[in-house]
Scaffold this motif. Structure first.
Motif, short mmCIF file in Angstrom:
data_model
loop_
_atom_site.label_atom_id
_atom_site.label_comp_id
_atom_site.label_asym_id
_atom_site.label_seq_id
_atom_site.Cartn_x
_atom_site.Cartn_y
_atom_site.Cartn_z
N SER A 27 14.71 25.40 19.76
CA SER A 27 14.36 26.27 20.88
C SER A 27 13.28 25.63 21.74
O SER A 27 13.30 25.71 22.97
CB SER A 27 13.90 27.64 20.37
OG SER A 27 12.62 27.55 19.82
N LYS A 28 12.32 24.95 21.07
CA LYS A 28 11.29 24.26 21.86
C LYS A 28 11.91 23.14 22.67
O LYS A 28 11.58 22.93 23.83
CB LYS A 28 10.22 23.69 20.92
CG LYS A 28 9.01 24.59 20.81
CD LYS A 28 7.85 23.84 20.20
CE LYS A 28 6.65 24.77 20.05
NZ LYS A 28 5.64 24.21 19.13
N LEU A 29 12.79 22.45 22.00
CA LEU A 29 13.48 21.35 22.67
C LEU A 29 14.23 21.89 23.88
O LEU A 29 14.17 21.32 24.97
CB LEU A 29 14.46 20.72 21.67
CG LEU A 29 14.93 19.31 21.99
CD1 LEU A 29 13.74 18.37 22.07
CD2 LEU A 29 15.90 18.84 20.92
N ASN A 30 14.88 22.98 23.66
CA ASN A 30 15.65 23.61 24.73
C ASN A 30 14.74 23.89 25.92
O ASN A 30 15.05 23.54 27.07
CB ASN A 30 16.25 24.92 24.21
CG ASN A 30 16.91 25.71 25.31
OD1 ASN A 30 17.46 25.13 26.24
ND2 ASN A 30 16.86 27.02 25.20
N GLU A 31 13.60 24.46 25.63
CA GLU A 31 12.70 24.81 26.73
C GLU A 31 12.22 23.59 27.49
O GLU A 31 12.20 23.57 28.71
CB GLU A 31 11.50 25.58 26.18
CG GLU A 31 11.76 27.06 26.09
CD GLU A 31 10.68 27.76 25.30
OE1 GLU A 31 9.53 27.31 25.33
OE2 GLU A 31 11.00 28.76 24.63
N SER A 32 11.86 22.60 26.74
CA SER A 32 11.30 21.44 27.42
C SER A 32 12.37 20.74 28.24
O SER A 32 12.12 20.29 29.36
CB SER A 32 10.66 20.48 26.41
OG SER A 32 11.63 19.60 25.89
N ILE A 33 13.56 20.68 27.68
CA ILE A 33 14.64 20.05 28.44
C ILE A 33 14.93 20.86 29.70
O ILE A 33 15.10 20.32 30.79
CB ILE A 33 15.91 19.92 27.58
CG1 ILE A 33 15.66 18.91 26.48
CG2 ILE A 33 17.09 19.50 28.43
CD1 ILE A 33 16.82 18.80 25.51
N CYS A 34 14.96 22.15 29.51
CA CYS A 34 15.24 23.01 30.65
C CYS A 34 14.22 22.79 31.75
O CYS A 34 14.56 22.67 32.94
CB CYS A 34 15.22 24.47 30.19
SG CYS A 34 15.85 25.59 31.42
N ALA A 35 12.97 22.73 31.36
CA ALA A 35 11.92 22.51 32.36
C ALA A 35 12.12 21.18 33.06
O ALA A 35 12.00 21.08 34.29
CB ALA A 35 10.55 22.55 31.68
N GLN A 36 12.45 20.18 32.26
CA GLN A 36 12.66 18.86 32.88
C GLN A 36 13.82 18.89 33.86
O GLN A 36 13.75 18.33 34.95
CB GLN A 36 12.95 17.83 31.79
CG GLN A 36 11.72 17.41 31.00
CD GLN A 36 12.12 16.42 29.92
OE1 GLN A 36 12.78 15.43 30.20
NE2 GLN A 36 11.73 16.70 28.69
N LEU A 37 14.87 19.56 33.42
CA LEU A 37 16.06 19.61 34.29
C LEU A 37 15.73 20.34 35.59
O LEU A 37 16.14 19.92 36.67
CB LEU A 37 17.21 20.33 33.57
CG LEU A 37 17.81 19.60 32.37
CD1 LEU A 37 19.03 20.36 31.88
CD2 LEU A 37 18.19 18.18 32.74
N CYS A 38 14.99 21.42 35.45
CA CYS A 38 14.67 22.18 36.66
C CYS A 38 13.85 21.35 37.62
O CYS A 38 14.03 21.41 38.84
CB CYS A 38 13.92 23.45 36.30
SG CYS A 38 14.97 24.66 35.51
N GLU A 39 12.95 20.58 37.05
CA GLU A 39 12.13 19.77 37.93
C GLU A 39 12.99 18.72 38.61
O GLU A 39 12.89 18.50 39.81
CB GLU A 39 11.03 19.11 37.10
CG GLU A 39 9.85 18.73 37.97
CD GLU A 39 8.76 18.07 37.14
OE1 GLU A 39 8.53 18.53 36.00
OE2 GLU A 39 8.17 17.11 37.64
N ALA A 40 13.84 18.13 37.81
CA ALA A 40 14.74 17.14 38.40
C ALA A 40 15.67 17.79 39.40
O ALA A 40 16.13 17.17 40.35
CB ALA A 40 15.55 16.47 37.29
N GLY A 41 15.90 19.08 39.18
CA GLY A 41 16.82 19.81 40.05
C GLY A 41 16.33 19.88 41.48
O GLY A 41 17.13 20.01 42.42
N LEU A 42 15.03 19.79 41.65
CA LEU A 42 14.50 19.87 43.02
C LEU A 42 15.01 18.72 43.87
O LEU A 42 14.99 18.76 45.09
CB LEU A 42 12.97 19.87 42.98
CG LEU A 42 12.39 21.11 42.29
CD1 LEU A 42 10.88 21.04 42.26
CD2 LEU A 42 12.85 22.37 42.99
#
Lengths: 286, 1038
Positions: free
Chosen positions: B875-890
């Motif tokens: 779940s932690k991994l999920n969160e961190s990846i999600c955050a990274q993806l969102c940032e990259a999403g910009l």
């Protein structure tokens, strides 16, 4: 001779470009007019930048009609008849009443001529432009002399003015090209069937000092109250009515107070504007 | 209904019923239905009357009198001036008229005939509709009550019937004595409704459910006579109307000039029976007035202690509750002609109590008002003390209310109508002469417009005197040259250009400080506007139901039109119908274009309303009369006019619109059109039918029972219809008229209306806020209110150059963009907008298809890699990846921008003519890129994160499932359900597992192994393919 004068006038153009700003307040303008009125007009006056705004032409308009009265014409004619010397008109105009009104004299001459012949008005006008068409040799010479020496009216002065006007139009176009602004000129507009045509219409409008400009009219004269009012009614508003807000350049300056219609879409300048904002360019810089 | 009837004395029923019924022509219905018909009008009247008492405390305080006149004068100022300028005397009949006829008579004859008010303004002006008197019955009382000097008041309050005698004394003292005497005679108590009426006609007197508790000394006279004679009027059709029209001129809340010309008695007497129908339900208005009165009253007379309502003084709360409930039911069911009128409340003690109750009940209606109104209401101390709960809810609603009502985005410069060679050059004219004539006409037209802008506000400037001859000149030239259609087009285009916007900007002539505004920038401009708004607020109160008007530049066009022109009518009509038909309201547009859809809709709606108003104006102009024509004339006119084809097939339009589910567009403009009807208009068959249909529509449009999404849609329809029914009594009657038109169905559709549009179309909704604001400023005088300080800010040139520079640059760019299209053919703009829309949308799709899926793949890999490590926390991994993806999403924004930059020019180049000049082409491309990027990035920046999250969540679940499934095959404990087993295990396996019948059936070890292997594979496959199944623990024997 005429050609020489025209080239003379255009020659001065180069100097004019860097000429001082000529935006006067109304009070200043009136003060200057008060002084220049005392000057005797010369051809130099017409082609000289400094005096052009105050050319006596405008003043004399008011008095022209006075000479058109039949009895006045009659007396002029009598005077002409009596003195059969050459250049009598020129001399007489110097000596009495008409001072600056050479061209008015032309007309008077021709009116006189009408008494003798029954020529139509257009024929008379063409005779004015081309004195050699006048059958009476003496009169023809007189008229020619007047044309050459008249610094306010007549074909020669018209020619000079036209040349100056054209010169500034060319100048305007050059400046626009220099700035990479695309436009349609009067001829192109006329070809498209526009009923009123400013000197140029910008294909892509720009903003000058924060005001949108669609069209530019070049006026190689000084914008005083009288002429500006006339121009507004006959030209500028008509342009606004069709093309929206625009810019008028009075290359020889104007009375500052007249520049009061900016928010309504008519902007006055006395030179090619420097503060031009172009569509998209600012955005691209971002 | 039974509840209220229980409250009311039987006498009342007797009295009210015979009156109208005896007059209405045919009433085949049984008496019961009659009762029902009667009930609502009666209830409304009743409430109004009761509440009107509260306002009467006003006149007792002379202190306020001086302060009152000013606002009143100023509020009147505008319409009056306009009216007088346009040649009208500006007089607006102020006769007191009933809200609507109490007879819901299907017999339209009586209904129609009676509807309009008995008196009319002396002269008709286009600005103030002829029936102004009736259109603004609501204005009548409030202000006047404070303004009037005693004799006037008396006169104003005088009523026919028994009232006449009472008031003959003339002095207020007499009034008082009289009234008090009566009151005490009746017992002065609370439950007076049982007491018999003092006079045969004054049936209402016994309905004193609301005795003037605290204010009895001040609560004087007029209310009771006034109340009393409503029924009396019904019964006894003496020339009351004369009375009214004379008496009440100053009582108008707004815009009724003091100098009202008394209507000639004959007129009034002409149709005495009018009154019969025009009786009861104006109580609505009164109700509304109450609020105003109270607010104004307390504002002006801070010393007036008696006017302060207190909860403790409320009597008969339970009865009031019943009443309130009943009343609310009426509102909810759209049984009242104008829902919004009902929101105004007031009355000392009981009134306030009642009003707050109603407000509370109708909370959903309030919640859709604008923020400012809500704030004011929430801060209203009375609301607070009477219902803290309502206050809290209101405060909450403020947060959700989105409308910024006072945000006019008025373009700073007005465009002319561009000269388009395609339509305007010589080849479009029959002759050179026509061409040149039109050239002159165009210039003169604008010359007139400019002159109007410059001078129309100067006193003594009269449109017709100043411009009339030139307009006639233009018109005669038109005839000569046959340029009608050209001129009509010019006129119409200019009209739309100048007047379509939400708020008509002041004419450019009176904005000498535009430079200042420019310096302040757009934001500063908005603030300045708001400030201006606040400063002129008290003046701007136009009443809850202002008559149709032509604000701003519209006035010029209206006056110009008085030299009317069939051609203009033709083009108006054509354009309007085109507009109405061309709009397809998509059942469910993609979410990306919702906002665009709304904007487009708003633009079309505003345009259609403008056109419809002018079409109505010129269509009915020839029939407009200053006074209501006599019955004979009217009948003749109906006969005559029913022969000619109406300009607009309103019924057909409405029917079509319902069929195509676009009433949300059609009804608002139809209302504008119908509001221009002349006196006879509503009698014509097609208008009668359409009004009836609208009425049915209105009743069905109950606000209480619709979804939140379409609430504002409905609200718009309800409020414009309410305005229509309110604004003209002859239309109002239609509200009562039972019409047999059936098949009115309501479709809600998608939300197209926002608060901005609602308030633009119904500026009168703003009155509510103004009123409350006025109350605040008034009560602040007492020291108890909230004073909103206007903080002075100075424009700093430095700042303007810096901070605002960029903003004004942006504005300039936007202006330039608009200006660019001005002189180009309209097709260019359409092309650019279309391409931008498509490319922007494609960019978003492309990002979804490529970029987002790439990102998710990347995340997938990261997740798998991350899970390899033994200490991985999914779940932690999920969160961190999600955050990274969102940032990259910009990054999507820049990618979308690149996409737009690439695609837009291609499309534009193909779609524009080859002959397009390079500069125009480049600019078009750039604008398209800009628009497309804006659209794409707008959507992406708002949604990209959510999109990535969603996609990633999907992927994450899938991956984790696969992985768990993978890990499970290594043997974990758990169990299968039978059904799942059935799906997986083949029959033979089952038979083996459950128990063999004979030894031969026992599978060999190798066969079992094969089976198990198959099962395992099946399971894994199953989990992977059907993602939704959570992998169950494997059975123990695995």
């Amino acid at each position: 001779h005429a050609l020489c004068m025209v080239s003379d006038a255009t020659g001065c153009g180069k100097e004019r470009q860097g000429h001082m700003k000529m935006k006067l307040s109304r009070a200043e303008y009136k003060e200057i007019v008060r002084w220049t009125e005392q000057l005797r007009p010369t051809r130099q006056l017409v082609s000289n930048d400094i005096f052009l705004p105050f050319s006596p032409q405008k003043r004399t308009k008011r008095t022209i009609s006075r000479h058109h009265a039949p009895d006045v014409i009659e007396s002029h004619y009598q005077r002409y008849e009596k003195q059969t010397q050459r250049f009598i008109l020129l001399k007489s105009s110097k000596t009495f009443l008409l001072r600056q009104l050479y061209c008015v004299l032309h007309r008077i001459c021709l009116f006189c001529f009408i008494f003798l012949s029954t020529a139509s008005k257009s024929v008379l006008n063409s005779m004015l432009k081309e004195p050699s068409l006048i059958p009476d040799q003496t009169l023809a010479k007189n008229v020619y002399q007047c044309t050459v020496n008249d610094c306010c009216y007549g074909p020669l002065v018209d020619c000079i003015k036209h040349a100056i006007g054209h010169e500034h139009e060319v100048l305007l176009c050059d400046k626009l090209r220099e700035k990479n602004l695309s436009f349609l000129d009067e001829n192109q507009l006329r070809a498209k069937g526009y009923d009123k045509t400013p000197d140029i219409i910008l294909e892509v409008p720009v903003a000058v000092e924060g005001h949108i400009v669609h069209w530019i009219e070049s006026k190689a004269s000084f914008g005083d109250d009288h002429s500006h009012r006339t121009y507004l009614n006959e030209q500028f508003w008509s342009y606004w009515n069709r093309f929206g807000p625009g810019l008028v350049i009075y290359w020889y300056g104007f009375i500052g107070e007249l520049d009061c219609q900016r928010d309504r879409g008519i902007l006055l300048k006395d030179c090619f504007p420097t503060d031009i904002v172009v569509l998209g360019r600012a955005a691209q810089q971002d | 209904a039974s509840a209220i009837f229980a409250l009311l004395p039987t006498k009342f029923n007797e009295s009210i019923l015979p009156g109208p019924h005896s007059d209405s022509l045919t009433f085949s219905d049984p008496e019961l239905t009659v009762h029902k018909h009667e009930f609502i009008p009666f209830l409304l009247n009743f409430l109004r009357d009761q509440s009107s008492q509260a306002l009467t405390h006003g006149p007792a305080t002379p202190a306020k009198t001086p302060s009152r006149p000013r606002p009143s004068a100023s509020s009147r100022g505008f319409p009056e001036r306009r009216a007088s300028r346009s040649g009208g005397g500006g007089s607006r009949g102020t006769s007191r008229v009933q809200l609507f006829s109490p007879t819901p008579s299907p017999g339209s004859e009586s209904g129609l005939g009676h509807v309009s008010s008995p008196s009319f303004p002396a002269s008709w002006s286009p600005a103030s509709r002829p029936s102004g008197s009736e259109r603004r019955p609501s204005q009548r009382i409030s202000l006047g009550d404070y303004v009037l000097s005693p004799p006037e008041l008396q006169k104003g309050r005088r009523r026919s019937g028994n009232g006449a005698g009472r008031h003959a004394g003339g002095g207020r003292a007499a009034h008082h004595a009289d009234d008090n005497g009566r009151r005490t005679g009746r017992g002065g108590g609370t439950n007076e409704h049982v007491s018999p009426p003092s006079a045969g006609q004054l049936n209402f007197n016994n309905l004193e459910d609301f005795p003037p508790v605290g204010s009895s000394p001040v609560t004087p006279t007029p209310s009771s006579p006034h109340r009393g004679n409503k029924p009396s009027r019904r019964i006894n059709p003496t020339p009351v109307s004369t009375d009214r029209s004379h008496s009440k001129p100053k009582m108008c809340f707004t815009s009724t000039p003091f100098t009202q010309a008394p209507s000639p008695p004959p007129l009034v007497l002409e149709r005495p029976d009018t009154r019969v129908t025009a009786v009861s339900p104006h109580s609505l208005m009164e109700e509304r007035e109450l609020l105003k009165r109270e607010k104004l009253g307390s504002k002006v007379t801070p010393d007036q202690q008696t006017a302060c309502p207190e909860t403790s003084k409320v009597t008969l709360a339970s009865d009031l509750d019943v009443l309130a409930e009943l009343y609310c039911a009426c509102i909810s069911e759209n049984l009242v002609p104008n829902v919004f009128l009902e929101l105004f409340f007031e009355k000392v003690h009981n009134c306030v109590y009642f009003a707050v109750k109603v407000l509370e009940n109708q909370y959903h209606l309030l919640a859709h008002l604008d923020k400012c109104t809500l704030r004011l209401l929430a801060e209203n101390e009375r609301v607070a003390s009477f219902s803290p709960r309502l206050r809290d809810r209101l405060s909450q609603a403020q947060d959700t209310s989105t409308a910024k009502v006072l945000s006019p985005s008025v373009s700073t410069f007005i465009h002319s109508v561009p000269f388009q060679p395609a339509t305007d050059n010589r080849s479009n004219f029959s002759s050179d002469k026509a061409f040149h004539t039109f050239k002159k006409q165009r210039d003169i037209f604008y010359e007139l417009l400019r002159e109007w802008e410059d001078f129309h506000k100067e006193p003594g400037w009269i449109f017709d005197m100043a411009l009339g001859s030139r307009i006639r000149g233009i018109m005669s030239q038109l005839t000569a040259a046959g340029n009608h259609s050209h001129f009509a087009r010019l006129f119409l285009k200019q009209l739309v250009q100048m007047c379509k916007g939400p708020r008509v900007s002041g004419s450019s002539g009176d904005t000498p400080d535009a430079d200042l505004l420019v310096m302040l920038g757009a934001d500063g401009l908005g603030r300045l506007k708001r400030l201006e708004e606040r400063l002129i607020q008290p003046h701007g109160v136009g009443g809850p139901c202002p008559p149709p008007s032509f604000p701003g530049h519209q006035e010029f066009f209206r006056d110009f039109l008085c030299q009317l022109n069939q051609h203009l009518q033709d083009s108006l009509c054509q354009q309007l119908l085109q507009l109405d038909e061309q709009v397809r309201i998509p059942p469910d547009p993609p979410r990306t274009s919702r906002q665009d859809e709304k904007q487009r809709f708003a633009s079309v709606l505003l345009l259609a309303r403008l056109l419809a108003k002018f079409l109505g104006f010129i269509s009915f102009l020839p029939y407009q009369t200053t006074e209501k024509p006599s019955r004979e004339i009217q009948e003749a006119a109906v006969a005559l006019r029913s022969k000619s084809v109406p300009v607009l097939d309103v019924c057909g339009v409405l029917r079509n619109s319902m069929k195509h589910r676009r009433t949300i567009l059609t009804v608002p403009w139809l209302v504008e059109f119908l509001s221009m009807l002349d006196f006879t208009g509503p009698l014509l068959l097609n208008y009668r039918v359409v009004l009836g249909t609208l009425c049915l529509l209105y009743r069905k449009m109950t606000l209480g029972r619709c979804s939140e999404t379409s609430y504002l849609n409905r609200l718009l329809i309800v409020s414009v219809l309410g305005w229509l029914f309110q604004v003209d009594s002859s239309l109002r009657h239609a509200f009562i008229e039972e019409n047999s038109v059936c098949g009115v169905s309501i479709q809600d559709g998608i939300p197209l209306v926002d608060q901005q549009l609602l308030y633009t179309c119904c500026p009168f909704l703003d009155e509510f806020r103004k009123l409350l604001a006025a109350f605040v400023s008034g009560s602040s005088a007492k020291g108890g209110g909230i004073v909103r300080k206007i903080t002075p800010t100075s424009a700093e040139p430095q700042d303007a150059a810096g901070g605002n520079g960029e903003r004004s640059q942006q504005k300039l760019q936007a202006d330039l963009e608009q200006a660019f299209f001005h002189n180009q053919p309209p097709s260019l703009r359409r092309t650019v907008e279309f391409v931008a829309e498509r490319v922007g949308s494609n960019a978003v799709k492309h990002m979804k298809a490529t970029f987002v899926s790439e990102l998710v793949e990347k995340g997938d890999k990261m997740l798998r890699d991350g899970l390899e490590s033994p200490k991985a926390n999914p779940s932690k991994l999920n969160e961190s990846i999600c955050a990274q993806l969102c940032e990259a999403g910009l990054d999507a924004l820049s990618r979308a921008t690149r996409f737009c930059c690439e695609k837009s020019p291609e499309a534009i180049r193909i779609l524009l003519p080859d002959e397009t000049s390079p500069a125009v082409l480049t600019t078009s491309e750039n604008i398209t890129i800009h628009l497309a990027t804006e659209k794409a990035c707008g959507w992406l920046s708002a949604n990209i994160t959510a999109l990535i999250r969603r996609e990633w969540k999907c992927r994450y679940e899938r991956v984790t499932k696969t992985l768990t499934a993978d890990s499970r095959k290594h043997g974990r404990k758990g169990h299968f359900t039978i059904s799942q087993l059935n799906r997986i295990f083949s029959k033979d396996l089952l038979s083996v597992a459950v128990g063999p019948r004979m030894d031969e059936e026992l599978p060999s070890g190798s066969r079992l192994q094969t089976l198990f292997r198959n099962v395992r594979d099946t399971l894994v496959l199953l989990f992977v393919v059907t993602l939704n199944i959570t992998p169950p623990p494997l059975p123990p024997f695995f």
